[in-house]
Design a protein around this motif. Structure first.
Motif, PDB file in Angstrom:
ATOM      1  N   LEU A  25      74.987  55.033  74.270  1.00  0.00           N
ATOM      2  CA  LEU A  25      74.015  55.624  75.189  1.00  0.00           C
ATOM      3  C   LEU A  25      74.664  56.334  76.377  1.00  0.00           C
ATOM      4  N   LYS A  26      75.637  55.690  77.000  1.00  0.00           N
ATOM      5  CA  LYS A  26      76.246  56.268  78.200  1.00  0.00           C
ATOM      6  C   LYS A  26      76.835  57.656  77.932  1.00  0.00           C
ATOM      7  N   GLU A  27      77.548  57.789  76.827  1.00  0.00           N
ATOM      8  CA  GLU A  27      78.188  59.072  76.530  1.00  0.00           C
ATOM      9  C   GLU A  27      77.176  60.152  76.170  1.00  0.00           C
ATOM     10  N   GLN A  28      75.944  59.729  75.850  1.00  0.00           N
ATOM     11  CA  GLN A  28      74.876  60.670  75.549  1.00  0.00           C
ATOM     12  C   GLN A  28      73.954  60.909  76.753  1.00  0.00           C
ATOM     13  N   GLY A  29      74.383  60.434  77.927  1.00  0.00           N
ATOM     14  CA  GLY A  29      73.651  60.749  79.145  1.00  0.00           C
ATOM     15  C   GLY A  29      72.559  59.775  79.532  1.00  0.00           C
ATOM     16  N   ILE A  30      72.503  58.607  78.877  1.00  0.00           N
ATOM     17  CA  ILE A  30      71.506  57.584  79.230  1.00  0.00           C
ATOM     18  C   ILE A  30      72.188  56.596  80.170  1.00  0.00           C
ATOM     19  N   GLY A  31      71.849  56.637  81.454  1.00  0.00           N
ATOM     20  CA  GLY A  31      72.569  55.853  82.448  1.00  0.00           C
ATOM     21  C   GLY A  31      72.067  54.445  82.647  1.00  0.00           C
ATOM     22  N   ARG A  32      70.774  54.239  82.479  1.00  0.00           N
ATOM     23  CA  ARG A  32      70.187  52.909  82.660  1.00  0.00           C
ATOM     24  C   ARG A  32      69.003  52.718  81.721  1.00  0.00           C
ATOM     25  N   VAL A  33      68.771  51.451  81.368  1.00  0.00           N
ATOM     26  CA  VAL A  33      67.639  51.074  80.518  1.00  0.00           C
ATOM     27  C   VAL A  33      67.041  49.799  81.074  1.00  0.00           C
ATOM     28  N   VAL A  34      65.716  49.734  81.117  1.00  0.00           N
ATOM     29  CA  VAL A  34      65.037  48.465  81.395  1.00  0.00           C
ATOM     30  C   VAL A  34      64.406  47.988  80.095  1.00  0.00           C
ATOM     31  N   ASN A  35      64.864  46.824  79.630  1.00  0.00           N
ATOM     32  CA  ASN A  35      64.306  46.221  78.426  1.00  0.00           C
ATOM     33  C   ASN A  35      63.131  45.340  78.832  1.00  0.00           C
ATOM     34  N   ILE A  36      62.055  45.460  78.096  1.00  0.00           N
ATOM     35  CA  ILE A  36      60.781  44.859  78.505  1.00  0.00           C
ATOM     36  C   ILE A  36      60.463  43.599  77.714  1.00  0.00           C
ATOM     37  N   GLY A  37      60.192  42.512  78.410  1.00  0.00           N
ATOM     38  CA  GLY A  37      59.740  41.287  77.767  1.00  0.00           C
ATOM     39  C   GLY A  37      58.285  41.405  77.342  1.00  0.00           C
ATOM     40  N   CYS A  38      57.967  40.943  76.135  1.00  0.00           N
ATOM     41  CA  CYS A  38      56.567  41.003  75.693  1.00  0.00           C
ATOM     42  C   CYS A  38      56.102  39.684  75.074  1.00  0.00           C
ATOM     43  N   PRO A  54      76.010  45.954  81.107  1.00  0.00           N
ATOM     44  CA  PRO A  54      75.917  46.217  82.549  1.00  0.00           C
ATOM     45  C   PRO A  54      74.807  47.183  82.949  1.00  0.00           C
ATOM     46  N   PHE A  55      74.466  48.149  82.079  1.00  0.00           N
ATOM     47  CA  PHE A  55      73.482  49.172  82.445  1.00  0.00           C
ATOM     48  C   PHE A  55      72.060  48.812  82.018  1.00  0.00           C
ATOM     49  N   ILE A  56      71.876  47.608  81.455  1.00  0.00           N
ATOM     50  CA  ILE A  56      70.541  47.174  81.040  1.00  0.00           C
ATOM     51  C   ILE A  56      70.006  46.118  81.998  1.00  0.00           C
ATOM     52  N   TYR A  57      68.745  46.291  82.388  1.00  0.00           N
ATOM     53  CA  TYR A  57      68.023  45.321  83.207  1.00  0.00           C
ATOM     54  C   TYR A  57      66.827  44.839  82.397  1.00  0.00           C
ATOM     55  N   GLY A  58      66.138  43.805  82.881  1.00  0.00           N
ATOM     56  CA  GLY A  58      65.071  43.238  82.082  1.00  0.00           C
ATOM     57  C   GLY A  58      63.836  42.875  82.880  1.00  0.00           C
ATOM     58  N   THR A  59      62.741  42.715  82.165  1.00  0.00           N
ATOM     59  CA  THR A  59      61.501  42.214  82.757  1.00  0.00           C
ATOM     60  C   THR A  59      61.091  40.941  82.022  1.00  0.00           C
ATOM     61  N   ALA A  60      60.218  40.170  82.654  1.00  0.00           N
ATOM     62  CA  ALA A  60      59.703  38.942  82.050  1.00  0.00           C
ATOM     63  C   ALA A  60      58.181  39.020  82.025  1.00  0.00           C
ATOM     64  N   GLY A  61      57.618  38.877  80.843  1.00  0.00           N
ATOM     65  CA  GLY A  61      56.164  38.945  80.739  1.00  0.00           C
ATOM     66  C   GLY A  61      55.707  38.702  79.322  1.00  0.00           C
ATOM     67  N   VAL A  62      54.397  38.507  79.171  1.00  0.00           N
ATOM     68  CA  VAL A  62      53.798  38.288  77.856  1.00  0.00           C
ATOM     69  C   VAL A  62      52.719  39.345  77.629  1.00  0.00           C
TER      70      VAL A  62
END
Length: 260
Positions: A25-38, A54-62
């Motif tokens: 992803l980084k080399e293709q220009g995607i700098g950050r991602v938020v992965n979503i809890g479901c 390092p570039f992925i963050y997360g959420t917590a939820g249902v």
């Protein structure tokens, strides 16, 4: 750099090549991602993923369709997950009447509980609303409305409802549907809304943009959405990337200078 504000890389659709794809992803220009809890399980997997990348963050939820799993005994798992250093929001939470499972009172009960958890934690909220426009709006307003920092993920309603949410200071998540031939209503919304309240998202592995509709989606397809937005707003693709990067960093309370 592009910020994917809503992805599901813990999904089994990525089991065969997850690490290879994320590593590209980084080399293709995607700098950050938020992965979503479901769900409770996907929230756990999300935090594990955020720990590894390092570039992925997360959420917590249902997700509303998964709220049947929630009980008074296990609800505390969400609160615990939100204490993770890379947890940036509560979500995705809301109402989904498309399949109407579980029954609406169950969805509403746990939507309300998660809304108030977000308020207690002082965290942003990622909303899911499908075929439940006015019930969602009513519950959001009852929970404090303008006091919440929120994004309406995969916004699928018209300009009238967009105006309501935008006036509350909310963001709208815009993804692959914008490129569909039948995406006229979303095109109208994007043309109307201010760029400063727009977040780029994939919802991958779902909702791949044209010409990949029906195939597995990933953050690598975001340039197609960037191009569609640039054409509608009459600005450059670079400007779309810059503004939406700043928007996502502001919403998720991340420093825009931290590119990793």
């Amino acid at each position: 750099m592009i910020f994917d504000s809503h992805a599901h890389y813990d999904d089994r659709a990525f089991d065969n090549d997850r690490e290879k794809l994320l590593g590209s992803l980084k080399e293709q220009g995607i700098g950050r991602v938020v992965n979503i809890g479901c769900s409770l399980e996907s929230t756990k997997r999300t935090m594990e993923l955020a720990e590894r990348c390092p570039f992925i963050y997360g959420t917590a939820g249902v997700h509303p369709s998964e709220t049947g799993e929630l009980t008074e005994e296990n609800f505390g798992e969400l609160e615990k997950a939100l204490s993770h250093p890379k947890a940036v929001a509560v979500g995705e939470i809301g109402l989904d009447y498309h399949w109407d499972e579980p029954e609406r009172p169950v969805q509403k009960k746990w939507f309300e509980r998660q809304l108030f958890l977000a308020r207690e934690k002082g965290m942003p909220v990622v909303f899911h609303s499908r075929d439940a426009a006015w019930d969602t709006m009513e519950m959001v307003k009852d929970a404090g409305g303008v006091e919440l920092s929120a994004v309406m993920h995969c916004f699928s309603y018209g300009v009238e409802l967009a105006r309501e949410y935008l006036s509350m200071g909310y963001y709208l998540g815009i993804g692959g549907v914008l490129t569909f031939a039948n995406g006229r209503r979303l095109k109208e919304v994007v043309s109307y809304m201010p760029m400063e309240q727009l977040l780029l998202e994939t919802d991958c592995p779902y909702l791949a943009p044209h010409p990949f509709r029906g195939k597995r989606n990933s953050s690598l397809n975001l340039p197609y959405i960037v191009r569609a937005i640039a054409q509608l707003k009459g600005i450059s693709e670079e400007e779309v990337e810059r503004i939406t990067w700043e928007n996502a960093c502001r919403f998720y309370r991340l420093s825009p200078e931290e590119r990793g």
